[in-house]
Design a protein around this motif. Structure first.
Motif, short mmCIF file in Angstrom:
data_model
loop_
_atom_site.label_atom_id
_atom_site.label_comp_id
_atom_site.label_asym_id
_atom_site.label_seq_id
_atom_site.Cartn_x
_atom_site.Cartn_y
_atom_site.Cartn_z
N PRO A 8 0.70 -1.29 -0.01
CA PRO A 8 0.03 -0.08 0.09
C PRO A 8 0.80 1.17 0.03
O PRO A 8 0.10 2.43 0.21
N SER A 25 -6.81 4.86 -2.70
CA SER A 25 -6.28 4.05 -1.58
C SER A 25 -6.91 2.59 -1.45
O SER A 25 -6.51 1.77 -0.70
N GLN A 28 -4.55 -2.14 -3.12
CA GLN A 28 -3.79 -2.46 -2.23
C GLN A 28 -3.42 -3.90 -2.43
O GLN A 28 -4.29 -4.72 -2.65
N LEU A 150 -11.35 -4.98 5.10
CA LEU A 150 -11.02 -3.65 4.77
C LEU A 150 -11.83 -2.71 5.66
O LEU A 150 -13.17 -2.50 5.47
N THR A 165 -8.21 6.20 4.92
CA THR A 165 -7.19 5.37 5.39
C THR A 165 -7.94 3.80 5.92
O THR A 165 -8.84 3.79 6.44
N THR A 167 -6.56 -0.80 5.46
CA THR A 167 -5.60 -1.51 5.07
C THR A 167 -6.15 -2.95 5.03
O THR A 167 -7.01 -3.39 6.01
N TRP A 168 -6.39 -3.61 3.68
CA TRP A 168 -6.79 -4.81 3.55
C TRP A 168 -5.95 -5.85 4.46
O TRP A 168 -4.83 -5.83 4.48
N GLN A 169 -6.66 -6.63 5.18
CA GLN A 169 -6.10 -7.69 6.19
C GLN A 169 -6.74 -9.03 6.00
O GLN A 169 -7.77 -8.91 5.77
#
Length: 183
Positions: A8, A25, A28, A150, A165, A167-169
């Motif tokens: 990212p 954004s 990612q 996300l 803001t 983040t893919w997890q």
């Protein structure tokens, strides 16, 4: 010179000529794209530069950045078989810069939004939220790397946001505790 980055992280040149290359954004590493669909990719590049998107599933597309440094294009995703958790790669290139998105999966994308109770996480958030039923066990056993989440921070704004803001997890105990227990 080839400028390379793993996303990212956004590679940008804020100098005299504007952004060198960046992605919205949403795009990612570890993201999930809807299968069998046309997916819109967008970002910024120096005005007039050609932006190439190349995927490991065999799609290559291009767009030209406009005078406002924006670009957009659509790429197609394949239909996948049930249980196919293959990881793909997406490479975005322009003006000597390269962004690489790794561990991209293609499948079903579910969106959950709109209600304040979506902020109720798996884990407890005293004093008002006790977490999900059997939360310790559920969080400890959350080992589903092919479930990607996300989570976006809630922001009430009177205009459409271009970026956010988050983040893919993958779903592991470390990420499960902060994941919505409702969606």
């Amino acid at each position: 010179m080839l400028l390379t980055a793993k996303v990212p992280a956004q590679v940008t040149d804020t100098g005299k000529y504007g952004p060198l290359l960046s992605l919205h954004s949403l795009y990612q590493s570890r993201m999930v794209l809807q299968q069998n669909a046309q997916i819109r990719f967008s970002g910024s590049a120096a005005a007039g530069n050609v932006v190439w998107v190349t995927t490991s599933w065999g799609v290559k597309a291009s767009a030209v950045a406009d005078t406002g440094n924006s670009w957009t294009m659509e790429i197609s995703t394949p239909k996948v078989n049930k249980g196919d958790f293959s990881n793909y790669q997406v490479i975005v290139e322009s003006g000597g810069a390269r962004l690489t998105l790794d561990s991209v999966q293609i499948g079903e994308v579910w969106l959950c939004s709109g209600q304040s109770n979506m902020e109720m996480t798996m884990d407890a958030r005293p004093p008002w939220h006790e977490g999900v039923l059997n939360r310790e066990k559920e969080i400890a056993e959350a080992r589903s790397p092919n479930i990607r989440v996300l989570t976006l921070k809630r922001q009430g704004l009177p205009y459409l946001r271009q970026n956010f803001t988050g983040t893919w997890q993958s779903m592991y105990p470390e990420s499960a505790s902060n994941t919505s227990g409702v969606g």
